[in-house]
Design a protein around this motif. Structure first.
Motif, PDB file in Angstrom:
ATOM      1  N   PHE A 223      -1.270  15.660   2.601  1.00 29.33           N
ATOM      2  CA  PHE A 223      -2.389  14.761   2.907  1.00 29.33           C
ATOM      3  C   PHE A 223      -2.167  14.153   4.284  1.00 29.33           C
ATOM      4  N   PRO A 224      -2.865  14.634   5.298  1.00 29.94           N
ATOM      5  CA  PRO A 224      -2.630  14.148   6.666  1.00 29.94           C
ATOM      6  C   PRO A 224      -2.817  12.641   6.784  1.00 29.94           C
ATOM      7  N   GLY A 225      -1.854  11.986   7.354  1.00 26.17           N
ATOM      8  CA  GLY A 225      -1.930  10.551   7.590  1.00 26.17           C
ATOM      9  C   GLY A 225      -1.285   9.700   6.517  1.00 26.17           C
ATOM     10  N   VAL A 226      -1.163  10.225   5.268  1.00 34.65           N
ATOM     11  CA  VAL A 226      -0.583   9.418   4.187  1.00 34.65           C
ATOM     12  C   VAL A 226       0.919   9.216   4.381  1.00 34.65           C
ATOM     13  N   PRO A 227       1.704  10.246   4.740  1.00 31.30           N
ATOM     14  CA  PRO A 227       3.108   9.972   5.056  1.00 31.30           C
ATOM     15  C   PRO A 227       3.266   8.962   6.192  1.00 31.30           C
ATOM     16  N   GLY A 228       2.339   9.023   7.134  1.00 30.34           N
ATOM     17  CA  GLY A 228       2.372   8.031   8.214  1.00 30.34           C
ATOM     18  C   GLY A 228       2.180   6.624   7.699  1.00 30.34           C
ATOM     19  N   LEU A 229       1.349   6.479   6.650  1.00 27.50           N
ATOM     20  CA  LEU A 229       1.146   5.168   6.036  1.00 27.50           C
ATOM     21  C   LEU A 229       2.439   4.663   5.412  1.00 27.50           C
ATOM     22  N   PHE A 230       3.168   5.555   4.711  1.00 28.88           N
ATOM     23  CA  PHE A 230       4.417   5.123   4.085  1.00 28.88           C
ATOM     24  C   PHE A 230       5.450   4.721   5.137  1.00 28.88           C
TER      25      PHE A 230
ATOM     26  N   GLY B 139       4.725 -12.950  -5.267  1.00 27.48           N
ATOM     27  CA  GLY B 139       4.806 -11.840  -4.330  1.00 27.48           C
ATOM     28  C   GLY B 139       6.089 -11.033  -4.499  1.00 27.48           C
ATOM     29  N   LEU B 140       7.207 -11.720  -4.736  1.00 30.83           N
ATOM     30  CA  LEU B 140       8.474 -11.027  -4.960  1.00 30.83           C
ATOM     31  C   LEU B 140       8.430 -10.220  -6.252  1.00 30.83           C
ATOM     32  N   TRP B 141       7.826 -10.786  -7.298  1.00 28.35           N
ATOM     33  CA  TRP B 141       7.698 -10.045  -8.564  1.00 28.35           C
ATOM     34  C   TRP B 141       6.900  -8.751  -8.366  1.00 28.35           C
ATOM     35  N   VAL B 142       5.782  -8.855  -7.654  1.00 26.83           N
ATOM     36  CA  VAL B 142       4.940  -7.679  -7.427  1.00 26.83           C
ATOM     37  C   VAL B 142       5.700  -6.634  -6.609  1.00 26.83           C
ATOM     38  N   THR B 143       6.386  -7.083  -5.567  1.00 23.97           N
ATOM     39  CA  THR B 143       7.079  -6.147  -4.685  1.00 23.97           C
ATOM     40  C   THR B 143       8.205  -5.419  -5.401  1.00 23.97           C
ATOM     41  N   VAL B 144       9.061  -6.162  -6.121  1.00 17.54           N
ATOM     42  CA  VAL B 144      10.186  -5.507  -6.796  1.00 17.54           C
ATOM     43  C   VAL B 144       9.678  -4.608  -7.922  1.00 17.54           C
ATOM     44  N   SER B 145       8.558  -4.970  -8.560  1.00 20.92           N
ATOM     45  CA  SER B 145       8.009  -4.125  -9.628  1.00 20.92           C
ATOM     46  C   SER B 145       7.488  -2.811  -9.068  1.00 20.92           C
ATOM     47  N   LEU B 146       6.775  -2.868  -7.960  1.00 23.88           N
ATOM     48  CA  LEU B 146       6.282  -1.635  -7.337  1.00 23.88           C
ATOM     49  C   LEU B 146       7.434  -0.774  -6.837  1.00 23.88           C
ATOM     50  N   ALA B 147       8.470  -1.407  -6.304  1.00 24.80           N
ATOM     51  CA  ALA B 147       9.639  -0.653  -5.829  1.00 24.80           C
ATOM     52  C   ALA B 147      10.335   0.037  -7.000  1.00 24.80           C
ATOM     53  N   MET B 148      10.495  -0.680  -8.122  1.00 23.69           N
ATOM     54  CA  MET B 148      11.111  -0.086  -9.311  1.00 23.69           C
ATOM     55  C   MET B 148      10.277   1.079  -9.837  1.00 23.69           C
TER      56      MET B 148
ATOM     57  N   ALA C 239       0.830  -1.211   0.000  1.00 22.35           N
ATOM     58  CA  ALA C 239       0.000   0.000   0.000  1.00 22.35           C
ATOM     59  C   ALA C 239       0.861   1.257   0.000  1.00 22.35           C
ATOM     60  N   GLY C 240       1.976   1.218   0.704  1.00 21.12           N
ATOM     61  CA  GLY C 240       2.894   2.360   0.718  1.00 21.12           C
ATOM     62  C   GLY C 240       3.447   2.658  -0.659  1.00 21.12           C
ATOM     63  N   PHE C 241       3.867   1.612  -1.378  1.00 20.18           N
ATOM     64  CA  PHE C 241       4.365   1.809  -2.740  1.00 20.18           C
ATOM     65  C   PHE C 241       3.273   2.363  -3.648  1.00 20.18           C
ATOM     66  N   VAL C 242       2.084   1.805  -3.547  1.00 22.65           N
ATOM     67  CA  VAL C 242       0.979   2.235  -4.411  1.00 22.65           C
ATOM     68  C   VAL C 242       0.653   3.709  -4.170  1.00 22.65           C
TER      69      VAL C 242
END
Length: 606
Positions: free
Chosen positions: A334-341, A286-295, A198-201
Motif C-alpha cells: 500500500f503506497p504511502g502507508v509504510p511512510g505513515l508508520f 492517553g498513556l492507557w490508550v498508547t500502551v494498549s495499542l502498542a500491546m 494512527a501508525g499503531f491503528v
C-alpha cells in the motif's frame, strides 16, 4: 512475505508521506513561533506565558515519553515476553494521582520554572546544582537513545539513510524549539501524538484483515502463552512480574512525571492549578490508550509470525527491528502507508527530542545563567534561550553515538531513569515530608543512592541477566520457507571458545529487575539522608519555611521537628498571589524562626 525472507523497501510515496508529516510538524512549530513573536519574554519561551490548557498539555505529556522507543520497543516486548508490560496501566494511574495531588500543588504554588529551584529553597544551592547536572546528563543520554535506536532499526529495514535521518531529526527539532519555545513544542506534540496512534491503528487493522479478525489474533496470543500478565512471583530478580511493574514501575514513572523538568515544565505552564491537575489525569488516559495499542500491535505481530519468527530466521538482527519489518511486510503493497508508520515512529522521536531540548534550556537558564548573570535583559535572555536550544540540539545528536552501546532500547531507556531519577526522587521526598532533613543529610543520601543505583545498573549492562530471569517465550520457525525445525530464538549455538566466567554478583545483584532501580535509589537516599540528618543535628536546626512542605497534618514528618501553625490570611494570600516572588520576598527569605517564630508560625503549611 509473511513467511520469512526479504521485504519491500520504501517507495516514492512512502518518502512523500514521511517527509510531508515531518514538514507538517515543523510547520506547526513555526506557526506558533510566528504567532508568539510579539511576546519574546523568557517566561513565554519556557512556559508559554503560563496560559496553556489541560488537553494540549496532556497530549504533550503523553507524547514526550511515548517516543519512538515506545512505538518500536513496546510491540517487540509483547511479541517476545507477553503482555506483562500492560500492567503499567496500574503504574500510570498511581503516578498520575500522586503527581497531581502531591507535587502539582507544591510546584504550582511556588511558581518555579526549574524543578530544581525547590532543592535550593529546601536545602542549599550545591544540591540544586547537583540535581540540575544529574538531570542534564540523564536527559542527554536518553535523548541520544531516542534519536539513534529508532533510526538504526528503521534504517536497516526501510533503507533510509541513518545519519541523514539523525541529523534531519535534530535540525527540525532545533528549528521549532529555537523559534517557538514551549508553545511550539506542545502543539507539535499534539499533532505527533495523533500520528503515533494512527501508525499503531494501521498495523492492527491490516493484521486483523490478514488473520481473519481481532478474535483470531487474541486466540493465537492465548495459545502462545502471551496473555498471562498476572505473575505474582515476589522474586526481585525477575524482570517483569506484577510486583516489579506495579511497585517498581509506579515509583519510576512518579520520578519521571513528578520531578523531571520535561514533564513538570508542561503542567506548570497551565493557567490554573485545576488545569494542571486535569492535564495529568487526561494524560493517564492517553498513556492507557498508547500502551494498549502498542500491546495489540505486538500480539498482532505474534499472530502473523508465530510459525516463522523473523529473529530466529535471521531476517532481522535484533528485536527492535521486528515492528518495522512487520510494517514493510504487511503494508508494503500500500503506497504511502509504510511512510505513515515511519512518520509515527519519528513523530515520537521528534516530540521527545523537542521536549528535552526545551527542558534543558529551562534548567540551564534558571539554575546556571540567571544566578551568574542576574542583570540580563529580556532580549538578552531571549537570545540566550535560542542559542542554548541550538547547543543542546547538537549535544543530543552527538549523544546518539553513545546509545548504540545500550542494548535493548526499551529496557535501557527505563533503566537510565531508574538509576538517576530514583535518588533524585528520594531527595525530593526527603525534603517535602521530613522537617528534620537537612542539607548534609540530603547530600549524603543523594550520593549514596546514586552510587548504589549506578553500581547495579552498570553491572546489569555489563552482565545482563540470563533467560532464567527474563523469561522470553518460545517462538517457532517451522513455517518458514527454508526451515522446518521448531526452536527458541534464545537458544545459543555451542561455541568452541570457553565462555568468560561470570562474577558471583552477575546472577544475583546485577540481575535485579531494572524496574527496581528507582525504588532502590529512592529508599537508600531517604534512609541515609535521615540518618545523617539526625547525626548532624537535623532536629535542632532552625525551622524551615512551612510553605516548602506538603501536608498540614505532618503525616510523614517526625513529630520532634514539626509544628502546627495557624493561618494568617494576609500572609497566606501573599504566598498564593505572588508565587515564587512571595517566597523570595525579604519578609520570608532568610528569616530566623528562633527570633521571629510568632510571625512564621502564622503561615499555613499547605
Amino acid at each position: 512475505m509473511v513467511g520469512g525472507g526479504e521485504v519491500a523497501l520504501f517507495s516514492v510515496w512512502d518518502y512523500v508521506v514521511f517527509a510531508g508529516i515531518v514538514v507538517g510538524a515543523a510547520g506547526i512549530g513555526l506557526f506558533q513561533a510566528i504567532r508568539s513573536r510579539k511576546d519574546s519574554s523568557s517566561d513565554e519561551f519556557l512556559l508559554g506565558g503560563r496560559q496553556m490548557t489541560a488537553v494540549p498539555v496532556a497530549m504533550s505529556l503523553t507524547a514526550s515519553f511515548m517516543s519512538g522507543i515506545t512505538v518500536i520497543g513496546t510491540p517487540a516486548e509483547a511479541y517476545r515476553f507477553g503482555t506483562g508490560f500492560w500492567l503499567f496501566a496500574f503504574a500510570y494511574a498511581i503516578m498520575s494521582t500522586v503527581s497531581a495531588e502531591v507535587f502539582v500543588p507544591l510546584f504550582y504554588r511556588l511558581g518555579i520554572t526549574s524543578t530544581y529551584e525547590y532543592l535550593e529553597m529546601r536545602f542549599n544551592k550545591p544540591l540544586r546544582v547537583i540535581g540540575t547536572s544529574m538531570y542534564i546528563i540523564q536527559t542527554a543520554l536518553y535523548t541520544g537513545m531516542v534519536i539513534y535506536a529508532p533510526a538504526l532499526a528503521l534504517n536497516q529495514i526501510t533503507g533510509l539513510d541513518l545519519w541523514g535521518v539523525l541529523v534531519a531529526t535534530g535540525v527540525v527539532c532545533i528549528i521549532y524549539c529555537t523559534l517557538g519555545g514551549l508553545k511550539a513544542v506542545i502543539w507539535t506534540d499534539v499533532f505527533q501524538m495523533v500520528i503515533m496512534l494512527a501508525g499503531f491503528v494501521a498495523v492492527i487493522a491490516r493484521a486483523a484483515v490478514l488473520q481473519g479478525g481481532l478474535g483470531k489474533i487474541w486466540k493465537d496470543a492465548e495459545e502462545g502463552g502471551r496473555l498471562d500478565p498476572f505473575d505474582f512471583n515476589p522474586d526481585p530478580l525477575q524482570r517483569h512480574s506484577f510486583w516489579t511493574v506495579v511497585v517498581g514501575g509506579s515509583l519510576m514513572w512518579i520520578s519521571i512525571y513528578s520531578i523531571n523538568q520535561s514533564q513538570v515544565q508542561r503542567y506548570i505552564s497551565c493557567r490554573t492549578m485545576t488545569q494542571a491537575k486535569l492535564s495529568l489525569y487526561v494524560n493517564m488516559i492517553g498513556l492507557w490508550v498508547t500502551v494498549s495499542l502498542a500491546m495489540l500491535s505486538g500480539l498482532a505481530m505474534f499472530s502473523i509470525y508465530k510459525d516463522c519468527d523473523p529473529l530466529t530466521n535471521g531476517d532481522v538482527d535484533n528485536s527492535d527491528q521486528l515492528l518495522p519489518y512487520l510494517v514493510m511486510d504487511i503494508l508494503g503493497e500500500f503506497p504511502g502507508v509504510p511512510g505513515l508508520f515511519v512518520a509515527a515512529a519519528y513523530s515520537g522521536t521528534l516530540s521527545t527530542v523537542s521536549s528535552s531540548i526545551n527542558a534543558l534550556v529551562a534548567v540551564t537558564v534558571e539554575d546556571f545563567v540567571k544566578p551568574l548573570m542576574p542583570n540580563l535583559t529580556e532580549k538578552q535572555l531571549s537570545w540566550m534561550n535560542m542559542g542554548l536550544s541550538v547547543f543542546f540540539g547538537g549535544v543530543c545528536i552527538g549523544m546518539a553515538a553513545v546509545a548504540s552501546l545500550m542494548g535493548s532500547i526499551l529496557q535501557a531507556a527505563l533503566s537510565i531513569f531508574g538509576m538517576i531519577s530514583g535518588p533524585l526522587l528520594g531527595l525530593y521526598l526527603l525534603g517535602m515530608f521530613f522537617r528534620c532533613a537537612n542539607s548534609m543529610g540530603g547530600l549524603a543520601g543523594l550520593v549514596s543512592g546514586l552510587a548504589i543505583t549506578l553500581w547495579v545498573g552498570i553491572g546489569a549492562q555489563i552482565y545482563p541477566p540470563g533467560p532464567d530471569k527474563t523469561h522470553p517465550l518460545d517462538l517457532s520457525i517451522e513455517g518458514c520457507l527454508a526451515n522446518f525445525t521448531t526452536v527458541s530464538p534464545w537458544t545459543t549455538v555451542p561455541s568452541l571458545n570457553t565462555p568468560e566466567p561470570r562474577p558471583p554478583l552477575a546472577d544475583s545483584w546485577y540481575s535485579l529487575s531494572y524496574l527496581y532501580f528507582c525504588p532502590l535509589g529512592t529508599i537508600i537516599t531517604m534512609v541515609v539522608g535521615l540518618l545523617v540528618s539526625f547525626a548532624t543535628g537535623g532536629c535542632k536546626q532552625q525551622k524551615t519555611r512551612p510553605e516548602l512542605f506538603i501536608s498540614t497534618n505532618d503525616l510523614f514528618c517526625f513529630t520532634c521537628c514539626s509544628s502546627k501553625p495557624t493561618e494568617t490570611p494576609e500572609l497566606v494570600e501573599k504566598v498564593h498571589s505572588n508565587g515564587k516572588q512571595g517566597i523570595d520576598n525579604p519578609e520570608f527569605s532568610g528569616m530566623e524562626l528562633d527570633t521571629k517564630e510568632k510571625d512564621l508560625d502564622k503561615i499555613t503549611r499547605f
